[in-house]
Design a protein around this motif. Sequence first.
Motif, mmCIF file in Angstrom:
data_model
loop_
_atom_site.group_PDB
_atom_site.id
_atom_site.type_symbol
_atom_site.label_atom_id
_atom_site.label_comp_id
_atom_site.label_asym_id
_atom_site.label_seq_id
_atom_site.Cartn_x
_atom_site.Cartn_y
_atom_site.Cartn_z
ATOM 1 N N GLY A 111 0.785 -1.213 0.000
ATOM 2 C CA GLY A 111 0.000 0.000 0.000
ATOM 3 C C GLY A 111 0.824 1.273 0.000
ATOM 4 N N GLN A 112 2.154 1.157 0.164
ATOM 5 C CA GLN A 112 3.026 2.322 0.184
ATOM 6 C C GLN A 112 3.935 2.384 -1.044
ATOM 7 O OE1 GLN A 112 5.060 2.913 3.941
ATOM 8 N NE2 GLN A 112 3.384 1.946 5.080
ATOM 9 N N GLU A 113 3.697 1.523 -2.002
ATOM 10 C CA GLU A 113 4.547 1.494 -3.195
ATOM 11 C C GLU A 113 4.330 2.757 -4.037
ATOM 12 O OE1 GLU A 113 2.777 -2.684 -2.501
ATOM 13 O OE2 GLU A 113 2.062 -0.604 -2.602
ATOM 14 N N PRO A 114 5.406 3.316 -4.590
ATOM 15 C CA PRO A 114 5.232 4.416 -5.548
ATOM 16 C C PRO A 114 4.551 3.901 -6.810
ATOM 17 C CG PRO A 114 7.525 3.718 -5.492
ATOM 18 C CD PRO A 114 6.826 2.969 -4.406
ATOM 19 N N THR A 115 3.684 4.709 -7.405
ATOM 20 C CA THR A 115 2.951 4.279 -8.597
ATOM 21 C C THR A 115 3.084 5.324 -9.691
ATOM 22 O OG1 THR A 115 0.836 5.368 -8.088
ATOM 23 C CG2 THR A 115 1.244 3.211 -7.069
ATOM 24 N N ASN A 116 2.703 4.932 -10.891
ATOM 25 C CA ASN A 116 2.585 5.894 -11.978
ATOM 26 C C ASN A 116 1.483 6.893 -11.649
ATOM 27 O OD1 ASN A 116 4.478 4.292 -13.361
ATOM 28 N ND2 ASN A 116 2.861 3.056 -14.292
ATOM 29 N N HIS A 117 1.504 8.056 -12.331
ATOM 30 C CA HIS A 117 0.487 9.075 -12.077
ATOM 31 C C HIS A 117 -0.011 9.677 -13.386
ATOM 32 C CE1 HIS A 117 0.776 9.451 -7.648
ATOM 33 N NE2 HIS A 117 2.000 8.983 -7.847
ATOM 34 N N LEU A 118 -1.322 9.868 -13.468
ATOM 35 C CA LEU A 118 -1.931 10.600 -14.575
ATOM 36 C C LEU A 118 -2.482 11.911 -14.034
ATOM 37 C CD1 LEU A 118 -2.934 10.772 -17.552
ATOM 38 C CD2 LEU A 118 -5.063 9.713 -16.757
ATOM 39 N N TYR A 119 -2.058 13.003 -14.648
ATOM 40 C CA TYR A 119 -2.522 14.329 -14.245
ATOM 41 C C TYR A 119 -3.392 14.919 -15.351
ATOM 42 C CZ TYR A 119 1.134 14.226 -10.618
ATOM 43 O OH TYR A 119 1.920 13.896 -9.552
ATOM 44 N N ARG A 120 -4.610 15.303 -14.991
ATOM 45 C CA ARG A 120 -5.521 15.926 -15.949
ATOM 46 C C ARG A 120 -5.297 17.432 -15.963
ATOM 47 N NH1 ARG A 120 -10.400 18.546 -16.118
ATOM 48 N NH2 ARG A 120 -10.640 18.449 -13.834
ATOM 49 N N ASN A 121 -5.140 17.966 -17.149
ATOM 50 C CA ASN A 121 -4.965 19.404 -17.339
ATOM 51 C C ASN A 121 -6.333 20.080 -17.241
ATOM 52 O OD1 ASN A 121 -4.439 22.008 -18.290
ATOM 53 N ND2 ASN A 121 -3.013 21.308 -19.875
ATOM 54 N N ARG A 122 -6.500 20.935 -16.241
ATOM 55 C CA ARG A 122 -7.789 21.600 -16.051
ATOM 56 C C ARG A 122 -8.006 22.734 -17.052
ATOM 57 N NH1 ARG A 122 -6.347 21.438 -10.208
ATOM 58 N NH2 ARG A 122 -7.681 19.913 -9.137
ATOM 59 N N GLY A 123 -6.964 23.140 -17.747
ATOM 60 C CA GLY A 123 -7.089 24.218 -18.720
ATOM 61 C C GLY A 123 -6.890 25.595 -18.137
ATOM 62 N N ASP A 124 -6.576 25.666 -16.850
ATOM 63 C CA ASP A 124 -6.357 26.951 -16.195
ATOM 64 C C ASP A 124 -4.939 27.065 -15.626
ATOM 65 O OD1 ASP A 124 -6.458 25.172 -14.114
ATOM 66 O OD2 ASP A 124 -8.095 26.166 -13.028
ATOM 67 N N GLY A 125 -4.039 26.197 -16.102
ATOM 68 C CA GLY A 125 -2.670 26.203 -15.604
ATOM 69 C C GLY A 125 -2.432 25.252 -14.456
ATOM 70 N N THR A 126 -3.468 24.532 -14.024
ATOM 71 C CA THR A 126 -3.308 23.573 -12.932
ATOM 72 C C THR A 126 -3.661 22.165 -13.410
ATOM 73 O OG1 THR A 126 -5.583 23.791 -12.092
ATOM 74 C CG2 THR A 126 -3.929 25.353 -11.262
ATOM 75 N N LEU A 127 -3.197 21.176 -12.643
ATOM 76 C CA LEU A 127 -3.407 19.769 -12.972
ATOM 77 C C LEU A 127 -4.028 19.045 -11.792
ATOM 78 C CD1 LEU A 127 0.089 19.842 -14.330
ATOM 79 C CD2 LEU A 127 -1.586 18.673 -15.742
ATOM 80 N N GLU A 128 -4.830 18.048 -12.098
ATOM 81 C CA GLU A 128 -5.476 17.221 -11.083
ATOM 82 C C GLU A 128 -5.001 15.785 -11.228
ATOM 83 O OE1 GLU A 128 -9.966 15.588 -9.907
ATOM 84 O OE2 GLU A 128 -9.648 16.813 -11.698
ATOM 85 N N ASP A 129 -4.544 15.183 -10.123
ATOM 86 C CA ASP A 129 -4.110 13.790 -10.129
ATOM 87 C C ASP A 129 -5.347 12.891 -10.208
ATOM 88 O OD1 ASP A 129 -3.162 11.206 -9.605
ATOM 89 O OD2 ASP A 129 -1.559 11.953 -8.315
ATOM 90 N N VAL A 130 -5.526 12.232 -11.357
ATOM 91 C CA VAL A 130 -6.709 11.398 -11.572
ATOM 92 C C VAL A 130 -6.329 9.931 -11.728
ATOM 93 C CG1 VAL A 130 -8.069 13.264 -12.593
ATOM 94 C CG2 VAL A 130 -6.617 11.857 -14.068
ATOM 95 N N THR A 131 -5.181 9.554 -11.167
ATOM 96 C CA THR A 131 -4.675 8.183 -11.327
ATOM 97 C C THR A 131 -5.686 7.146 -10.845
ATOM 98 O OG1 THR A 131 -2.476 9.117 -10.854
ATOM 99 C CG2 THR A 131 -2.670 6.717 -10.942
ATOM 100 N N GLN A 132 -6.238 7.369 -9.677
ATOM 101 C CA GLN A 132 -7.199 6.422 -9.118
ATOM 102 C C GLN A 132 -8.448 6.329 -9.983
ATOM 103 O OE1 GLN A 132 -7.188 4.456 -6.394
ATOM 104 N NE2 GLN A 132 -5.362 5.115 -5.264
ATOM 105 N N GLN A 133 -9.026 7.489 -10.311
ATOM 106 C CA GLN A 133 -10.251 7.497 -11.112
ATOM 107 C C GLN A 133 -10.038 6.864 -12.484
ATOM 108 O OE1 GLN A 133 -8.837 10.026 -9.258
ATOM 109 N NE2 GLN A 133 -10.165 11.837 -9.438
ATOM 110 N N ALA A 134 -8.838 7.085 -13.039
ATOM 111 C CA ALA A 134 -8.545 6.569 -14.377
ATOM 112 C C ALA A 134 -8.167 5.089 -14.376
ATOM 113 C CB ALA A 134 -7.425 7.386 -15.015
ATOM 114 N N ARG A 135 -8.032 4.517 -13.187
ATOM 115 C CA ARG A 135 -7.678 3.093 -13.034
ATOM 116 C C ARG A 135 -6.290 2.799 -13.604
ATOM 117 N NH1 ARG A 135 -13.494 0.326 -14.833
ATOM 118 N NH2 ARG A 135 -14.783 1.491 -13.338
ATOM 119 N N LEU A 136 -5.355 3.672 -13.288
ATOM 120 C CA LEU A 136 -3.991 3.520 -13.781
ATOM 121 C C LEU A 136 -2.982 3.300 -12.660
ATOM 122 C CD1 LEU A 136 -3.831 6.204 -16.637
ATOM 123 C CD2 LEU A 136 -3.734 3.714 -16.887
#
Length: 600
Positions: A111-136
């Motif tokens: 449960g503490q292993e480092p994982t890959n990450h997917l960040y969604r570009n919100r279009g306003d200069g910020t990003l949201e980590d959506v790794t869990q939602q994206a099932r990645l």
Amino acid sequence: MIPQSSNTCISFKSSGGSRSWAAGVLSLFVAWTGLHAAISVSREAESFKVRFANVGRKAGLDAVTVFGGKETNKYLPETTGCGVAFLDYNNDGFLDIFQVNGSVLEGFPKGQEPTNHLYRNRGDGTLEDVTQQARLVQDGWGQGACVGDYDNDGYVDLFVSYWGQNQLYRNRGDGTFENVTRKANLLSSRERWGTGCAFLDFDRDGYLDLFVANYIDFDIELAPDSKSGLCHYKGITVACGPAGLQGGKNILYRNRGDGTFEDVSEKSRIVAASGTYGLGVSTLDFDNDGWIDIYVANDSNPSALYRNNRDGTFADIGVRAGCSYSQDGKTQAGMGVAVGDYDRNGFMDIFKTNFAGDTSTLYSNMGTGLCEDMTFSVGIGVNTRWLGWGAGFLDLDNDSWLDLFLANGHVYPEVSQLQTEAGYKQRKVVYRNLKGRRFEDISEQLGPPITTPKASRGCAFGDFDNDGSTDIVTNNVHDAIDLFRLESPRQNHWITIRLVGTQSNRSAIGARVRCVVRGSMLIEEVRGGGSYLSQNDLRVHFGLGEASSVDRLEVRWPNGLEEEWTGLDVDQIVTLKEGSGRPYKSSNQRESSSRATVSN
């Protein structure tokens, strides 16, 4: 990653006064011409005013890439680091970021292993980590990533290479991905060390195939560790390899068009390469014949240029074409690769990063099937301190000439003990293209964050905020990834093209775009892979200088169809769909039955 040197030293040995005098005159002449060139170059660079801002943390990129030991490494797999990808996974027109992550030999609690990450570009200069939602969510020794719509459903899919089992994720089009590795017939029967990868349509059937480089057939039970004392670098004990270890064989998978892939590595002769220890991978059309080729940067071996024979097979012509070795005929520790037409002669040139103590290498494609090593001629040879990884051509100021960016960092954390090395963490290198004649190192002029030392590995290039400037995302060892936003006060124009295939593969990987402005032709391609274990933006960007309109835009699609568009406005992102342009036949297109080379 054995250090190789391509530096050539000429010395005069004579007891006679005349030869010594001649040598002195020659030295003075060389010094004077070098000073004269430096003055000319610096004057041209005076008006160059661009800068980068590292907006990664502010934008929300806070996950740390973990890879190997921080102070010492026992085995070679702890040294290579990870790549990164720009992709628009949800088709909202903004580039998202996929961060590949690694591990450590001792592992982590569940449960503490480092994982890959997917960040969604919100279009306003910020990003949201959506790794869990994206099932990645996935741990392990991640290496590289590449992107392409392999099932032509309109959403880009994702492939991740590993020291271990590679993974293919199908984009479901609803913000989530499905791991289809087994279903797609990509499970490996043994442990392999996948590195650089690229989607490509090598047989022009409209479906993206997949190329994966393999570094070493590594067995940790048999490999010597650093404690064995067998391997040293400048007097310090380091991890062993790649010399003495069995090199891996590259893989080519053909897309059957039904969601599955077939291993055609033997049938296609991909395994019959001159070298091994493959790392960085990029597609390109080297000979302008309309069929996609592949370049692989090999470590401590001759690099490979796979020419597409147009019959389902490839031939490694790297040695014959002159883009496998250094200028003095030595193998180099190749890491990353960049492709672009830096001199605007209509043929794609190749840039390769190498080990510390060596230069990076620039191969100019002469259009005759041969390359000329221009490393020293154009000023790239001034740098030998840095150990290069990711690299890319980009037009920093949109003046229509491709500049260069390199991400650096030593392979051995133990070099911190040495005073003679640039350090484990190293600065980036940025070269400005002086109209195809020379490159000027402007890294110090740019200052931070370019000069901020990091242990960098993969980097990817794309317009993150859709402002017409190419931004850069960099994956760093034991650090968060950086996002360098390019800021330029110059008012040069630009145009970015998003291609959508219909009969060709949907991602249009392999397409070539010709942009005609003020009588000059600029050429770019949609490429799979690139840099070091990374994926660049699939959109094609052109800096247009002061041109206020595009005279003509020509596209040669991956299946060979050629179309053109006229009257396009500048300073915008344009989507062009295959079949919507005016068909034409370029006079300089090579006939499919001929191997003769033409000049653009």
